[in-house]
Scaffold this active site. Structure first.
Site, short mmCIF file in Angstrom:
data_model
loop_
_atom_site.label_atom_id
_atom_site.label_comp_id
_atom_site.label_asym_id
_atom_site.label_seq_id
_atom_site.Cartn_x
_atom_site.Cartn_y
_atom_site.Cartn_z
CE1 TYR A 16 -6.60 -5.39 6.93
CE2 TYR A 16 -7.27 -7.66 7.23
CZ TYR A 16 -7.48 -6.41 6.69
OH TYR A 16 -8.59 -6.19 5.90
CG LEU A 53 -21.14 -7.85 12.97
CD1 LEU A 53 -20.26 -8.63 13.95
CD2 LEU A 53 -22.61 -8.27 13.13
N1 LIG Z 1 -10.93 -4.95 2.28
C1 LIG Z 1 -10.94 -3.95 3.11
O1 LIG Z 1 -10.60 -2.80 2.75
C2 LIG Z 1 -11.40 -4.17 4.52
C3 LIG Z 1 -11.70 -3.08 5.35
C4 LIG Z 1 -12.17 -3.35 6.65
C5 LIG Z 1 -12.32 -4.67 7.07
N2 LIG Z 1 -11.99 -5.70 6.24
C6 LIG Z 1 -12.09 -7.11 6.68
O2 LIG Z 1 -13.37 -7.35 7.22
C7 LIG Z 1 -13.26 -7.82 8.58
C8 LIG Z 1 -14.42 -7.31 9.39
O3 LIG Z 1 -14.45 -5.89 9.35
P1 LIG Z 1 -14.70 -5.01 10.63
O4 LIG Z 1 -13.83 -5.45 11.75
O5 LIG Z 1 -14.67 -3.60 10.17
O6 LIG Z 1 -16.19 -5.41 10.90
P2 LIG Z 1 -17.35 -5.68 11.89
O7 LIG Z 1 -17.56 -7.15 11.85
O8 LIG Z 1 -18.45 -4.78 11.51
O9 LIG Z 1 -16.82 -5.21 13.32
C9 LIG Z 1 -15.98 -6.01 14.09
C10 LIG Z 1 -15.84 -5.43 15.48
O10 LIG Z 1 -17.11 -5.36 16.12
C11 LIG Z 1 -17.00 -5.72 17.48
N3 LIG Z 1 -17.77 -6.97 17.70
C12 LIG Z 1 -17.78 -8.08 16.91
N4 LIG Z 1 -18.57 -9.01 17.46
C13 LIG Z 1 -19.07 -8.47 18.59
C14 LIG Z 1 -19.97 -8.96 19.58
N5 LIG Z 1 -20.50 -10.17 19.50
N6 LIG Z 1 -20.28 -8.13 20.62
C15 LIG Z 1 -19.75 -6.87 20.71
N7 LIG Z 1 -18.88 -6.37 19.79
C16 LIG Z 1 -18.57 -7.17 18.74
C17 LIG Z 1 -15.53 -5.99 17.76
O11 LIG Z 1 -14.92 -4.80 18.24
P3 LIG Z 1 -13.75 -4.87 19.36
O12 LIG Z 1 -12.65 -5.65 18.75
O13 LIG Z 1 -13.43 -3.41 19.57
O14 LIG Z 1 -14.34 -5.54 20.57
C18 LIG Z 1 -15.01 -6.35 16.37
O15 LIG Z 1 -13.64 -6.10 16.21
C19 LIG Z 1 -11.89 -7.30 9.03
O16 LIG Z 1 -11.35 -8.04 10.11
C20 LIG Z 1 -11.08 -7.47 7.76
O17 LIG Z 1 -10.68 -8.81 7.63
C21 LIG Z 1 -11.56 -5.47 4.97
#
Ligand SMILES: NC(=O)c1ccc[n+]([C@@H]2O[C@H](COP(=O)([O-])OP(=O)(O)OC[C@H]3O[C@@H](n4cnc5c(N)ncnc54)[C@H](OP(=O)(O)O)[C@@H]3O)[C@@H](O)[C@H]2O)c1
Length: 328
Positions: free
Chosen positions: A78, A222
């Site tokens: 990351y 989300l």
């Molecule tokens: N192991 C793996 O292969 C893998 C893969 C993916 C993720 N992950 C982990 O899982 C975590 C979460 O995954 P993700 O970022 O894909 O998931 P997510 O929680 O589905 O999406 C997060 C994004 O949604 C938006 N968001 C979040 N809260 C919000 C709100 N209250 N209102 C409006 N928009 C909102 C933001 O986008 P903006 O930043 O654009 O505003 C945020 O970056 C990652 O940070 C990482 O640590 C792991």
């Protein structure tokens, strides 16, 4: 029902009141004495790592700590290590930092025995810690035998540099194989993608993980903000979001998903909860622990407020049926 203050005795609105910590339960890990909170903050998508992005990320992590978040997920990939560095720095400065469950990941490009140690040492250096609570294999690489990676990880655990070992994006066959190569310890976590629209990977491993005491961490709970109500007005997700969520936001699926998400939004409104409450508690009800992303403090607030509002089982079941039904 909303509580209203009696006429004439309406309390004055407190400006900048300290946000109250969310009640986030935790479960014991199968190895070690750390507990695993069932909701956490992930530190992957944090902008373009400009100074402004970094300042906002610090504030975001800080807000999460204030609000009671104690599980933080990062990875060596990351921001090419910047995420680990920032997290380590913010946790070190916070009084509550020592209580955090810190999870980082070994890149799929570093699974050879000699690479595992070097990667962990670099991660610990960036995090500013002598050990990490949980170290996950980010994803398997068929070209590297799991025996090699697991042997190296177990050795590092015996040296006290890793509290517990886990994996991410592993199938049941890969979990079984990884487990076979651990002699004196066991896998404690499998982190997989899981949200109302993306179920297959997680549902294929949940029964096995339940049976073997492996916590399933649900990433992208989300749906990249869609389940916060984003893109429901017809706007297209930007290219950088589509790039990492092609199957979700691809041309062929997006219109259907947006239609379903609007249905979920209406259901949430009828139940008197915010849309992300449905997203989080649907995951929780299925036995997985959501790790959400947030790039600004307000998102942390909104998500923790949503977590605190738990829809009843019937509403969760209706949300599930709505997405399954329209897909069929
Ligand atoms: N192991 C793996 O292969 C893998 C893969 C993916 C993720 N992950 C982990 O899982 C975590 C979460 O995954 P993700 O970022 O894909 O998931 P997510 O929680 O589905 O999406 C997060 C994004 O949604 C938006 N968001 C979040 N809260 C919000 C709100 N209250 N209102 C409006 N928009 C909102 C933001 O986008 P903006 O930043 O654009 O505003 C945020 O970056 C990652 O940070 C990482 O640590 C792991």
């Amino acid at each position: 029902m909303k509580a209203t203050a009696p006429r004439g005795r309406r309390p004055r609105r407190k400006e900048a009141a300290a946000p109250s910590p969310a009640a986030i339960e935790s479960v014991p890990l199968a190895v070690g004495d750390k507990r695993h909170p069932v909701l956490g903050l992930g530190l992957w998508g944090l902008g373009r790592w400009s100074a402004e992005d970094e300042a906002r990320t610090r504030a975001t992590i800080g807000r999460a700590i204030e609000r009671g978040v104690r599980w933080f997920d990062t990875a060596e990939v990351y921001g090419a290590g910047r995420s680990e560095r920032l997290l380590g720095d913010v946790l070190r400065r916070a009084t509550e930092g020592a209580q955090a469950l810190v999870v980082t990941k070994l890149s799929w490009e570093h699974l050879r025995a000699n690479q595992v140690r070097a990667s962990l040492v670099r991660s610990l250096d960036r995090l500013g810690r002598a050990s990490v609570d949980l170290y996950l294999v980010h994803a398997p690489d068929r070209r590297v035998p799991l025996a090699e990676t697991m042997g190296a990880l177990e050795q590092l655990q015996q040296e006290g540099r890793i509290g517990a070992i886990g994996v991410s994006n592993f199938s049941v066959e890969e979990l079984e194989e990884a487990g076979r190569h651990l002699r004196s310890t066991q896998l404690v976590v499998n982190q997989v993608r899981y949200n109302l629209f993306d179920r297959e990977d997680a549902e294929a491993v949940l029964p096995y993980c339940r049976e073997h005491g492996i916590v399933v961490e649900a990433y992208t709970p989300l749906a990249r903000g869609l389940l916060n109500g984003r893109y429901l007005d017809g706007r297209r997700p930007p290219a950088e979001v589509r790039q990492y969520a092609q199957d979700l936001f691809g041309e062929s699926r997006l219109p259907e998903i947006v239609r379903q998400a609007r249905g979920l939004q209406q259901l949430a409104a009828e139940a008197g909860v915010p849309l992300p409450s449905l997203a989080f508690h649907w995951v929780r009800a299925r036995g997985a622990a959501p790790v959400f992303g947030a790039s600004r403090p307000e998102q942390v607030d909104a998500n923790l407020d949503a977590w605190a509002q738990r829809p009843d089982e019937a509403t969760i079941a209706r949300a599930d049926a709505l997405v399954r039904g329209e897909r069929a």
